[in-house]
Motif scaffolding. Structure first.
Motif, PDB file in Angstrom:
ATOM      1  N   ASP A 113      -2.580  59.666 -21.014  1.00  0.00           N
ATOM      2  CA  ASP A 113      -2.445  60.574 -19.876  1.00  0.00           C
ATOM      3  C   ASP A 113      -1.635  59.899 -18.769  1.00  0.00           C
ATOM      4  O   ASP A 113      -2.019  58.834 -18.268  1.00  0.00           O
ATOM      5  N   LEU A 114      -0.517  60.523 -18.377  1.00  0.00           N
ATOM      6  CA  LEU A 114       0.364  59.916 -17.377  1.00  0.00           C
ATOM      7  C   LEU A 114      -0.255  59.941 -15.989  1.00  0.00           C
ATOM      8  O   LEU A 114       0.008  59.042 -15.178  1.00  0.00           O
ATOM      9  N   PHE A 115      -1.100  60.932 -15.683  1.00  0.00           N
ATOM     10  CA  PHE A 115      -1.760  60.954 -14.374  1.00  0.00           C
ATOM     11  C   PHE A 115      -2.663  59.737 -14.212  1.00  0.00           C
ATOM     12  O   PHE A 115      -2.645  59.068 -13.172  1.00  0.00           O
ATOM     13  N   ALA A 116      -3.436  59.423 -15.242  1.00  0.00           N
ATOM     14  CA  ALA A 116      -4.317  58.255 -15.175  1.00  0.00           C
ATOM     15  C   ALA A 116      -3.505  56.967 -15.069  1.00  0.00           C
ATOM     16  O   ALA A 116      -3.863  56.058 -14.300  1.00  0.00           O
ATOM     17  N   MET A 117      -2.408  56.874 -15.817  1.00  0.00           N
ATOM     18  CA  MET A 117      -1.586  55.667 -15.750  1.00  0.00           C
ATOM     19  C   MET A 117      -0.918  55.532 -14.383  1.00  0.00           C
ATOM     20  O   MET A 117      -0.813  54.423 -13.839  1.00  0.00           O
ATOM     21  N   THR A 118      -0.461  56.645 -13.809  1.00  0.00           N
ATOM     22  CA  THR A 118       0.167  56.588 -12.490  1.00  0.00           C
ATOM     23  C   THR A 118      -0.831  56.179 -11.421  1.00  0.00           C
ATOM     24  O   THR A 118      -0.516  55.386 -10.517  1.00  0.00           O
ATOM     25  N   GLU A 272       7.454  43.990  -5.982  1.00  0.00           N
ATOM     26  CA  GLU A 272       6.567  44.067  -7.153  1.00  0.00           C
ATOM     27  C   GLU A 272       7.145  45.007  -8.201  1.00  0.00           C
ATOM     28  O   GLU A 272       7.076  44.731  -9.403  1.00  0.00           O
ATOM     29  N   THR A 273       7.734  46.107  -7.753  1.00  0.00           N
ATOM     30  CA  THR A 273       8.358  47.049  -8.683  1.00  0.00           C
ATOM     31  C   THR A 273       9.512  46.383  -9.432  1.00  0.00           C
ATOM     32  O   THR A 273       9.644  46.531 -10.657  1.00  0.00           O
ATOM     33  N   ALA A 274      10.340  45.629  -8.700  1.00  0.00           N
ATOM     34  CA  ALA A 274      11.468  44.958  -9.340  1.00  0.00           C
ATOM     35  C   ALA A 274      10.996  43.903 -10.333  1.00  0.00           C
ATOM     36  O   ALA A 274      11.538  43.788 -11.441  1.00  0.00           O
ATOM     37  N   LEU A 275       9.973  43.118  -9.959  1.00  0.00           N
ATOM     38  CA  LEU A 275       9.466  42.082 -10.854  1.00  0.00           C
ATOM     39  C   LEU A 275       8.860  42.693 -12.117  1.00  0.00           C
ATOM     40  O   LEU A 275       9.083  42.205 -13.233  1.00  0.00           O
ATOM     41  N   SER A 276       8.081  43.767 -11.951  1.00  0.00           N
ATOM     42  CA  SER A 276       7.498  44.425 -13.122  1.00  0.00           C
ATOM     43  C   SER A 276       8.577  45.070 -13.977  1.00  0.00           C
ATOM     44  O   SER A 276       8.474  45.110 -15.208  1.00  0.00           O
ATOM     45  N   TYR A 277       9.602  45.597 -13.323  1.00  0.00           N
ATOM     46  CA  TYR A 277      10.714  46.197 -14.061  1.00  0.00           C
ATOM     47  C   TYR A 277      11.425  45.157 -14.916  1.00  0.00           C
ATOM     48  O   TYR A 277      11.863  45.439 -16.045  1.00  0.00           O
ATOM     49  N   VAL A 293       7.957  52.620 -14.800  1.00  0.00           N
ATOM     50  CA  VAL A 293       9.371  52.970 -14.728  1.00  0.00           C
ATOM     51  C   VAL A 293      10.159  52.199 -15.777  1.00  0.00           C
ATOM     52  O   VAL A 293      11.048  52.746 -16.449  1.00  0.00           O
ATOM     53  N   ALA A 294       9.859  50.901 -15.959  1.00  0.00           N
ATOM     54  CA  ALA A 294      10.574  50.080 -16.935  1.00  0.00           C
ATOM     55  C   ALA A 294      10.308  50.549 -18.364  1.00  0.00           C
ATOM     56  O   ALA A 294      11.223  50.600 -19.192  1.00  0.00           O
ATOM     57  N   GLN A 295       9.062  50.907 -18.662  1.00  0.00           N
ATOM     58  CA  GLN A 295       8.721  51.326 -20.011  1.00  0.00           C
ATOM     59  C   GLN A 295       9.339  52.664 -20.384  1.00  0.00           C
ATOM     60  O   GLN A 295       9.609  52.919 -21.568  1.00  0.00           O
ATOM     61  N   ASN A 296       9.565  53.521 -19.415  1.00  0.00           N
ATOM     62  CA  ASN A 296      10.015  54.880 -19.705  1.00  0.00           C
ATOM     63  C   ASN A 296      11.453  55.151 -19.304  1.00  0.00           C
ATOM     64  O   ASN A 296      11.857  56.310 -19.237  1.00  0.00           O
ATOM     65  N   GLN A 297      12.223  54.106 -19.021  1.00  0.00           N
ATOM     66  CA  GLN A 297      13.604  54.332 -18.610  1.00  0.00           C
ATOM     67  C   GLN A 297      14.448  54.922 -19.743  1.00  0.00           C
ATOM     68  O   GLN A 297      15.365  55.713 -19.489  1.00  0.00           O
ATOM     69  N   GLU A 298      14.128  54.585 -20.988  1.00  0.00           N
ATOM     70  CA  GLU A 298      14.896  55.118 -22.105  1.00  0.00           C
ATOM     71  C   GLU A 298      14.554  56.576 -22.396  1.00  0.00           C
ATOM     72  O   GLU A 298      15.318  57.264 -23.073  1.00  0.00           O
ATOM     73  N   TRP A 305       9.712  63.445 -17.166  1.00  0.00           N
ATOM     74  CA  TRP A 305       8.495  63.382 -16.345  1.00  0.00           C
ATOM     75  C   TRP A 305       7.824  62.013 -16.405  1.00  0.00           C
ATOM     76  O   TRP A 305       7.105  61.635 -15.479  1.00  0.00           O
ATOM     77  N   LEU A 306       8.069  61.261 -17.488  1.00  0.00           N
ATOM     78  CA  LEU A 306       7.515  59.917 -17.578  1.00  0.00           C
ATOM     79  C   LEU A 306       8.138  58.977 -16.541  1.00  0.00           C
ATOM     80  O   LEU A 306       7.561  57.948 -16.189  1.00  0.00           O
ATOM     81  N   PHE A 307       9.313  59.349 -16.062  1.00  0.00           N
ATOM     82  CA  PHE A 307      10.040  58.552 -15.070  1.00  0.00           C
ATOM     83  C   PHE A 307       9.853  59.113 -13.667  1.00  0.00           C
ATOM     84  O   PHE A 307       9.797  58.358 -12.691  1.00  0.00           O
TER      85      PHE A 307
END
Length: 364
Positions: A113-118, A272-277, A293-298, A305-307
């Motif tokens: 579930d993307l809501f829970a992950m977000t 933190e976003t850049a480091l995780s990316y 964001v890094a996992q779903n860029q492709e 919606w994943l991005f």
């Protein structure tokens, strides 16, 4: 008899407008304490109130939906739970007809579930942000305050330490800390603690390398305030250095400190976003907004919606912090005045209709 030039008339109108604004400001704040003046100015800042409301909604939503600190949340899915795909993983929420659905933000390819992950990612990013802001603010205030007040060898040592911290490559050290945090080495107590508290370790590390800019600003503020008359009066009356710093100088520098801490916290979210990316921050199975964001860029072209949703929460958090910092700056800076277009037009009209009397030399 010389007639006033156009430039002189404009300067006269500006002087009238500034005098009217100063008089109105003094009338609004007369009889109020410094804290009441700051609160009144802050709550009169529309952008700051909007940012505060948005940040409060995000905090409540993130920390109550999926639970935190061992407490359960009200959302039925966990960020690790896998369930069958509904609507081929697309978001089930809609504005017309208004509906929430089973998975309002959608699902990833394996059914999480993307809501829970977000929400979990927002928790992690906000935790890092708060840790960086608290540590950087405390260290920056202490180092900058001591350097600005005592001067001499104390200032030289602390400022050289600041120069050393500035040249440290943050990404390289973050990579080392990230690798240690993700090891499962039972022989090292640090690795054992870091493996289960990677976000805390990351926040503490980034906090101890993010204080240098704040220390320079606080030092400059202390250099100015230590020469003021009230500090000389406190020193003559026999006040100790600690009392002068904490009771007289620091309260007058708190505006600069708070405003720059909020800006540091906003930059911390992006860091933190850049480091995780880049794979140097939070690692799976845990999650953060940057890692999402890094996992779903492709999947941006096929499952956008994943991005969208993680990126939207990053933008909302950063904008909220920036608006709050802008409101705090206006509240703590006594030189900031609100520009009222209606009052300015009325003042200009009044000054334009009032004849300017030139200086006529008296007859001898």
């Amino acid at each position: 008899m010389s007639q006033p030039t156009q430039e002189e008339e404009i300067l006269a109108q500006q002087a009238l407008a500034e005098a009217a604004a100063t008089e109105a400001s003094s009338e609004e704040t007369s009889g109020l304490s410094q804290g009441q003046i700051v609160r009144k100015r802050f709550f009169g800042h529309t952008g700051a109130l909007v940012g505060l409301a948005v940040l409060a909604i995000i905090l409540v939503l993130a920390f109550t939906s999926v639970g935190a600190w061992g407490l359960p949340g009200w959302w039925k899915y966990n960020y690790l739970d896998v369930s069958p795909l509904v609507n081929d993983g697309a978001p089930t929420a809609s504005l017309w007809p208004l509906a929430w659905g089973e998975h309002p933000f959608g699902q990833d390819r394996i059914g999480r579930d993307l809501f829970a992950m977000t929400m979990r990612g927002a928790q992690q990013s906000i935790t890092v942000m708060v840790l960086i802001g608290a540590i950087a603010g405390a260290v920056g205030a202490i180092v900058g305050g001591l350097a600005g007040y005592f001067r001499g060898w104390v200032e030289a040592v602390l400022m050289r330490l600041t120069d050393v911290i500035i040249i440290i490559p943050v990404l390289l050290l973050a990579a080392v800390v990230g690798q240690i945090a993700n090891r499962r080495d039972e022989g090292s107590w640090f690795a054992s603690f870091a493996s289960s508290n990677g976000v805390v370790i990351l926040g503490i590390f980034l906090g101890f390398v993010s204080w240098v800019g704040l220390a320079r600003l606080v030092r400059g503020e202390f250099l100015t305030l230590r020469e003021r008359e009230f500090v000389d009066a406190a020193r003559i009356s026999g006040a100790s250095n600690a009392r002068i710093i904490f009771k007289h100088i620091l309260p007058n520098a708190v505006g600069v400190l708070i405003v720059n801490v909020t800006l540091t916290m906003s930059a911390a979210i992006l860091l933190e976003t850049a480091l995780s990316y880049l794979g140097l921050g939070v690692h799976a199975p845990d999650i953060s907004l940057g890692l999402l964001v890094a996992q779903n860029q492709e999947a941006f072209a096929t499952r956008p919606w994943l991005f969208w949703f993680p990126g939207l929460f990053i933008i909302l958090i950063c904008l909220s912090i920036n608006f709050i910092g802008d409101g705090l700056r206006d509240a703590f800076d006594p030189r900031q005045k609100k520009f009222k277009a209606k009052s300015a037009v009325e003042t200009t009209r009044h000054s334009s209709t009032t004849p300017v009397v030139p200086n006529v030399p008296k007859e001898q």
